[in-house]
Design a protein around this motif. Sequence first.
Motif, mmCIF file in Angstrom:
data_model
loop_
_atom_site.group_PDB
_atom_site.id
_atom_site.type_symbol
_atom_site.label_atom_id
_atom_site.label_comp_id
_atom_site.label_asym_id
_atom_site.label_seq_id
_atom_site.Cartn_x
_atom_site.Cartn_y
_atom_site.Cartn_z
ATOM 1 N N LEU A 198 0.826 -1.211 0.000
ATOM 2 C CA LEU A 198 0.000 0.000 0.000
ATOM 3 C C LEU A 198 0.861 1.262 0.000
ATOM 4 O O LEU A 198 0.605 2.202 -0.746
ATOM 5 C CB LEU A 198 -0.920 0.043 1.228
ATOM 6 C CG LEU A 198 -1.873 -1.129 1.442
ATOM 7 C CD1 LEU A 198 -2.940 -0.767 2.463
ATOM 8 C CD2 LEU A 198 -2.533 -1.544 0.138
ATOM 9 N N GLY A 213 2.514 1.586 -3.449
ATOM 10 C CA GLY A 213 1.521 1.826 -4.491
ATOM 11 C C GLY A 213 0.904 3.199 -4.382
ATOM 12 O O GLY A 213 0.614 3.872 -5.372
ATOM 13 N N ASP A 214 0.706 3.638 -3.159
ATOM 14 C CA ASP A 214 0.065 4.915 -2.885
ATOM 15 C C ASP A 214 1.067 6.019 -2.601
ATOM 16 O O ASP A 214 0.678 7.129 -2.256
ATOM 17 C CB ASP A 214 -0.832 4.766 -1.639
ATOM 18 C CG ASP A 214 -2.291 4.846 -2.028
ATOM 19 O OD1 ASP A 214 -2.551 5.087 -3.215
ATOM 20 O OD2 ASP A 214 -3.154 4.668 -1.150
ATOM 21 N N GLU A 217 5.040 8.875 -7.392
ATOM 22 C CA GLU A 217 4.936 8.367 -8.764
ATOM 23 C C GLU A 217 5.996 7.302 -9.012
ATOM 24 O O GLU A 217 5.744 6.291 -9.649
ATOM 25 C CB GLU A 217 5.154 9.523 -9.745
ATOM 26 C CG GLU A 217 3.903 9.972 -10.473
ATOM 27 C CD GLU A 217 4.200 11.150 -11.374
ATOM 28 O OE1 GLU A 217 5.026 10.982 -12.297
ATOM 29 O OE2 GLU A 217 3.620 12.229 -11.137
ATOM 30 N N HIS A 230 5.198 4.037 -7.115
ATOM 31 C CA HIS A 230 4.087 3.367 -7.790
ATOM 32 C C HIS A 230 4.570 2.666 -9.057
ATOM 33 O O HIS A 230 4.233 1.507 -9.307
ATOM 34 C CB HIS A 230 2.989 4.387 -8.123
ATOM 35 C CG HIS A 230 1.811 3.769 -8.811
ATOM 36 N ND1 HIS A 230 1.740 3.643 -10.181
ATOM 37 C CD2 HIS A 230 0.688 3.184 -8.321
ATOM 38 C CE1 HIS A 230 0.600 3.033 -10.498
ATOM 39 N NE2 HIS A 230 -0.046 2.745 -9.392
ATOM 40 N N GLN A 265 4.450 -1.371 -9.753
ATOM 41 C CA GLN A 265 3.730 -1.918 -10.904
ATOM 42 C C GLN A 265 4.676 -2.755 -11.774
ATOM 43 O O GLN A 265 4.326 -3.849 -12.220
ATOM 44 C CB GLN A 265 3.116 -0.765 -11.712
ATOM 45 C CG GLN A 265 2.302 -1.220 -12.914
ATOM 46 C CD GLN A 265 1.068 -2.047 -12.531
ATOM 47 O OE1 GLN A 265 0.304 -1.681 -11.653
ATOM 48 N NE2 GLN A 265 0.899 -3.203 -13.175
ATOM 49 N N ALA A 287 -5.710 -3.876 -5.379
ATOM 50 C CA ALA A 287 -6.663 -2.788 -5.632
ATOM 51 C C ALA A 287 -6.401 -1.631 -4.677
ATOM 52 O O ALA A 287 -6.377 -0.468 -5.081
ATOM 53 C CB ALA A 287 -8.094 -3.293 -5.483
ATOM 54 N N ALA A 288 -6.169 -1.961 -3.396
ATOM 55 C CA ALA A 288 -5.914 -0.908 -2.407
ATOM 56 C C ALA A 288 -4.615 -0.174 -2.721
ATOM 57 O O ALA A 288 -4.478 1.020 -2.439
ATOM 58 C CB ALA A 288 -5.859 -1.506 -1.009
ATOM 59 N N ASN A 347 -3.587 0.332 -5.638
ATOM 60 C CA ASN A 347 -3.783 1.030 -6.897
ATOM 61 C C ASN A 347 -2.885 0.504 -8.029
ATOM 62 O O ASN A 347 -2.412 1.267 -8.855
ATOM 63 C CB ASN A 347 -3.535 2.526 -6.662
ATOM 64 C CG ASN A 347 -4.253 3.382 -7.677
ATOM 65 O OD1 ASN A 347 -5.151 2.879 -8.374
ATOM 66 N ND2 ASN A 347 -3.859 4.636 -7.786
ATOM 67 N N VAL A 348 -2.622 -0.798 -8.012
ATOM 68 C CA VAL A 348 -1.835 -1.416 -9.081
ATOM 69 C C VAL A 348 -2.636 -2.574 -9.675
ATOM 70 O O VAL A 348 -3.587 -3.050 -9.059
ATOM 71 C CB VAL A 348 -0.472 -1.946 -8.572
ATOM 72 C CG1 VAL A 348 0.511 -0.818 -8.380
ATOM 73 C CG2 VAL A 348 -0.637 -2.736 -7.288
ATOM 74 N N THR A 349 -2.225 -3.028 -10.859
ATOM 75 C CA THR A 349 -2.993 -4.089 -11.506
ATOM 76 C C THR A 349 -2.103 -5.270 -11.881
ATOM 77 O O THR A 349 -0.934 -5.092 -12.219
ATOM 78 C CB THR A 349 -3.669 -3.576 -12.804
ATOM 79 O OG1 THR A 349 -2.690 -2.843 -13.540
ATOM 80 C CG2 THR A 349 -4.849 -2.689 -12.485
#
Lengths: 94, 246
Positions: free
Chosen positions: B140, B143-144, B147, B150, B154, B202-203, B205-207
């Motif tokens: 988290l 990801g959060d 930039e 993140h 990813q 999801a929390a 913010n990555v896929t």
Amino acid sequence: MKKEWPLWEIFIRSKSGLNHKHVGSLHAADAEMALENARDLYTRRNEGVSIWVVESKHITASDPDDSDPLFEPARDKVYRHPTFYTVPDEVSHM
Amino acid sequence: MTKYLLQLADNALILGHRLGEWCGHAPEMELDMALTNIALDLTGQARSLYQRVAELEGLGKDEDDYAYLRDAWEFRNVLLVEQPNGDFAYTIVRQFIFDAYNYYLHRALTQSKDEWLAGFAAKSLKEITYHLRFSSEWMLRLGDGTEVSHAKLQAAIENLWNYTGELTKPNEVEQALTVQGICPNLTQLKTEIEAKMTEVLAAANVTAPVGAWMQSGGKDGSHSEHLGFILAEMQFLQRAYPGLEW
């Protein structure tokens, strides 16, 4: 220049019933991380059952130069200690 | 049975070794401690498992024989754990994927019909629960975070995703033990593990890549080149000076 994580003060309760005691400080980006770092740094030899973390900047400390006005007046007031009573033998934990 | 225990033990040993490589190199002193603490938990788990294997085999070996005197093809760890540390995000993703798998696996193993294994799982689960908490929170944060963090997170997910399939794809050893109620049904476990991963990704913010081709073979001894290098470093002393103690 690398931005430093803020400093946190760590308090550990060594067993239930006792007070939390200050054990040291560490760097962490947030409170959760401070708890985890404290767990790894200060409880890995089974020192604790509870951890408090407080960001150091939130602690207000007394000034050592003020120690005379702050503490000197209490030094000669021995009558504030309850040492003039005789404690019966049956009373423990005094 | 010993083959299965070696799978568990080798996962723990090799990942523990990888985390140990961070010692003195982590981004912060506190993280240095955190990662090596997890490494020590894992090494301890591996040790118990090797000791149990030695007991079951009854060939007079001890835990060191399994760690230091087997060659790469005899190791049964999944490919994920032998992947290099990369950057910190890479290590966290590798750790999170493994912890999510390991947590549900050990939770299920506490119900194993093998009494020793159930006891081992119950003891290890406490450590693994903390590992999962640590790695999830870092997912988290990265990801959060910024930039850059993140993007690194990813990228790590995309690079490591090929190694997720092997975790929940049972090999022959696991299939046989599932029938006997000793090891859980990995296909069923997969749902829980994937739900956890989806939630944290999801929390953060990555896929995850969709339809990625999955690598496998580690459980049966087919490894990437990385394992050989790990063993070369880990085993050097015992190979060069057999029986050396300190």
